[in-house]
Design a protein around this motif. Structure first.
Motif, PDB file in Angstrom:
ATOM      1  N   MET A 250       0.834  -1.208   0.000  1.00  0.00           N
ATOM      2  CA  MET A 250       0.000   0.000   0.000  1.00  0.00           C
ATOM      3  C   MET A 250       0.863   1.250   0.000  1.00  0.00           C
ATOM      4  N   ARG A 251       1.974   1.208   0.743  1.00  0.00           N
ATOM      5  CA  ARG A 251       2.887   2.358   0.745  1.00  0.00           C
ATOM      6  C   ARG A 251       3.496   2.563  -0.640  1.00  0.00           C
ATOM      7  N   GLU A 252       3.810   1.456  -1.309  1.00  0.00           N
ATOM      8  CA  GLU A 252       4.349   1.559  -2.667  1.00  0.00           C
ATOM      9  C   GLU A 252       3.319   2.169  -3.622  1.00  0.00           C
ATOM     10  N   ALA A 253       2.053   1.798  -3.448  1.00  0.00           N
ATOM     11  CA  ALA A 253       1.002   2.355  -4.300  1.00  0.00           C
ATOM     12  C   ALA A 253       0.843   3.852  -4.061  1.00  0.00           C
ATOM     13  N   SER A 254       0.877   4.253  -2.788  1.00  0.00           N
ATOM     14  CA  SER A 254       0.775   5.679  -2.462  1.00  0.00           C
ATOM     15  C   SER A 254       1.982   6.449  -3.001  1.00  0.00           C
ATOM     16  N   ALA A 255       3.169   5.850  -2.863  1.00  0.00           N
ATOM     17  CA  ALA A 255       4.371   6.502  -3.378  1.00  0.00           C
ATOM     18  C   ALA A 255       4.335   6.597  -4.904  1.00  0.00           C
ATOM     19  N   ALA A 256       3.698   5.607  -5.554  1.00  0.00           N
ATOM     20  CA  ALA A 256       3.597   5.624  -7.011  1.00  0.00           C
ATOM     21  C   ALA A 256       2.782   6.818  -7.494  1.00  0.00           C
ATOM     22  N   PRO A 332      12.553  12.292 -19.540  1.00  0.00           N
ATOM     23  CA  PRO A 332      13.924  11.772 -19.465  1.00  0.00           C
ATOM     24  C   PRO A 332      13.907  10.264 -19.220  1.00  0.00           C
ATOM     25  N   LYS A 333      14.912   9.569 -19.710  1.00  0.00           N
ATOM     26  CA  LYS A 333      14.929   8.112 -19.667  1.00  0.00           C
ATOM     27  C   LYS A 333      14.725   7.574 -18.253  1.00  0.00           C
ATOM     28  N   GLU A 334      15.426   8.132 -17.279  1.00  0.00           N
ATOM     29  CA  GLU A 334      15.321   7.654 -15.905  1.00  0.00           C
ATOM     30  C   GLU A 334      13.928   7.904 -15.343  1.00  0.00           C
ATOM     31  N   GLN A 335      13.382   9.076 -15.651  1.00  0.00           N
ATOM     32  CA  GLN A 335      12.058   9.413 -15.153  1.00  0.00           C
ATOM     33  C   GLN A 335      10.982   8.550 -15.819  1.00  0.00           C
ATOM     34  N   ALA A 336      11.156   8.268 -17.107  1.00  0.00           N
ATOM     35  CA  ALA A 336      10.210   7.396 -17.807  1.00  0.00           C
ATOM     36  C   ALA A 336      10.206   6.005 -17.185  1.00  0.00           C
ATOM     37  N   LYS A 337      11.393   5.526 -16.801  1.00  0.00           N
ATOM     38  CA  LYS A 337      11.493   4.225 -16.147  1.00  0.00           C
ATOM     39  C   LYS A 337      10.774   4.239 -14.798  1.00  0.00           C
ATOM     40  N   GLN A 338      10.934   5.322 -14.036  1.00  0.00           N
ATOM     41  CA  GLN A 338      10.266   5.440 -12.743  1.00  0.00           C
ATOM     42  C   GLN A 338       8.748   5.454 -12.895  1.00  0.00           C
ATOM     43  N   VAL A 339       8.253   6.140 -13.931  1.00  0.00           N
ATOM     44  CA  VAL A 339       6.810   6.184 -14.163  1.00  0.00           C
ATOM     45  C   VAL A 339       6.283   4.801 -14.517  1.00  0.00           C
ATOM     46  N   LYS A 340       7.031   4.066 -15.334  1.00  0.00           N
ATOM     47  CA  LYS A 340       6.619   2.717 -15.709  1.00  0.00           C
ATOM     48  C   LYS A 340       6.546   1.811 -14.488  1.00  0.00           C
TER      49      LYS A 340
END
Length: 377
Positions: A250-256, A332-340
């Motif tokens: 749940m924390r991961e979902a909120s952080a997402a 940016p590549k790193e940010q796109a990876k984080q969004v995915k």
């Protein structure tokens, strides 16, 4: 379990049981409808006795459901938008569910009885589409709006290409075998009751188990998707989101939510239509942030808000996926990876099926296979 069936009345409870029994009936028919696909070769060649072949096939099929993931089940679920069932009200929603169940079951049963070749997958998908299109023809609806056509095109393309791919690969393998393997016994019908040579027998048994396992991990997911469609349509408060998620998840979902929000805030785009879609995603992210921020476990999300959480997660993921595939959203590549990765964390809330659904769905199909094996022996 009590949280899953929150708000269930006696009437809807009875109708839920009836719907699930019909769905399990579909799985039962599907089980003996498809049994021959996996066991015909090993029984015909006397590589295995009928009972042994069917039991082995049932076990491998059962394991395939638990190991093979939920991709097919989720495709079935997303063919018919769940909000269509919920927004239509309990009466019309149940009528839609029962219609697709009965249509699919009767057609499956009829084609099995008359020995007509038929695909259970095509049958159920056609029933789901028929219900969605029929609902869109009612007053106050837009024709065709009750079907997720993007998902239909994906599933339809897979159904169209898979027989062609299977035909081509099988033909190439046969031609290669005739050129490389000169043993004439491989290309002759079995003689009497004598089994084939051990190496051929081993290959046939291996392919039987492989087909059964693949059937469970692919075709067997239809029943899982169907049961989840029923549960989310009738009891959305209990099954719209995964109530079994842990606190870390749940924390991961909120952080997402925060990760996606920050990334979109820095995204540069001048296209008005893209900006409008990003604004919609921002609104959905704000709604999710307000709801998930006060809940450390999924059951702490108010029951009346759980379906809205599911809707927001699916809309966010769908919009970002389309923008990414079209190249309209440049990060940016790193940010796109984080969004995915954040999108994957969010989908943990919605992309699931309880183990008891997997278990019961496969038990019904496996029992049908053993019944078919009893008849064939």
């Amino acid at each position: 379990m009590e949280a899953m069936f929150h708000g269930l009345t006696t009437t809807t409870g009875v109708l839920l049981v009836v719907s699930l029994l019909i769905a399990f009936g579909f799985e039962f028919v599907n089980g003996f409808h498809d049994t021959a696909n996996a066991v015909a070769t090993v029984i015909y060649t006397r590589s295995l006795r009928p009972w042994t072949a069917v039991i082995l096939s049932g076990i491998c099929n059962f394991l395939g459901v638990f190991v093979g993931g939920l991709a097919v089940a989720l495709s079935i679920i997303h063919l018919l938008p769940i909000e269509l069932l919920v927004s239509s009200g309990v009466g019309l929603g149940l009528a839609m569910i029962l219609s697709l169940l009965l249509a699919a079951t009767l057609w499956n049963l009829g084609t099995w009885y008359f020995g007509l070749p038929s695909s259970s997958s095509h049958t159920m998908i056609g029933a789901i589409l028929g219900v969605g299109i029929a609902n869109s023809m009612l007053p106050g609806h837009e024709f065709g709006a009750g079907v997720n056509w993007a998902k239909v095109s994906d599933v339809g393309m897979a159904l169209l290409l898979s027989p062609l791919i299977g035909f081509t690969l099988a033909a190439l393998l046969l031609l290669a075998a005739k050129r490389l393997i000169r043993d004439p016994q491989l290309y002759r019908a079995p003689l009497g009751s004598r089994p084939p040579p051990p190496w051929i027998r081993g290959i046939l048994i291996f392919t039987c188990t492989g087909v059964s396992f693949a059937h469970g991990s692919n075709d067997g997911q239809k029943g899982v998707g169907l049961v989840m469609l029923i549960l989310m349509g009738i009891v959305p408060a209990g099954f719209a989101i995964n109530l079994a998620l842990s606190e870390p998840q749940m924390r991961e979902a909120s952080a997402a939510v925060v990760t996606i929000h920050d990334a979109l805030g820095s995204a540069a785009t001048s296209a008005p239509d893209v900006r409008a879609k990003l604004d919609e995603v921002e609104d959905e992210l704000q709604s999710l942030k307000a709801t998930l921020g006060t809940a450390s476990r999924p059951e702490q999300v108010p029951a009346e808000q759980r379906f809205a959480v599911r809707r927001d997660v699916l809309l966010i993921d769908s919009t970002l996926k389309k923008l990414d595939q079209s190249g309209a959203l440049v990060l940016p590549k790193e940010q796109a990876k984080q969004v995915k990765e954040a999108r994957a964390d969010l989908r943990e809330l919605t992309d699931y099926a309880p183990n008891w659904v997997l278990f019961v769905s496969r038990c019904r199909s496996a029992s049908a296979r053993w019944s078919a094996g009893s008849g064939s022996s």
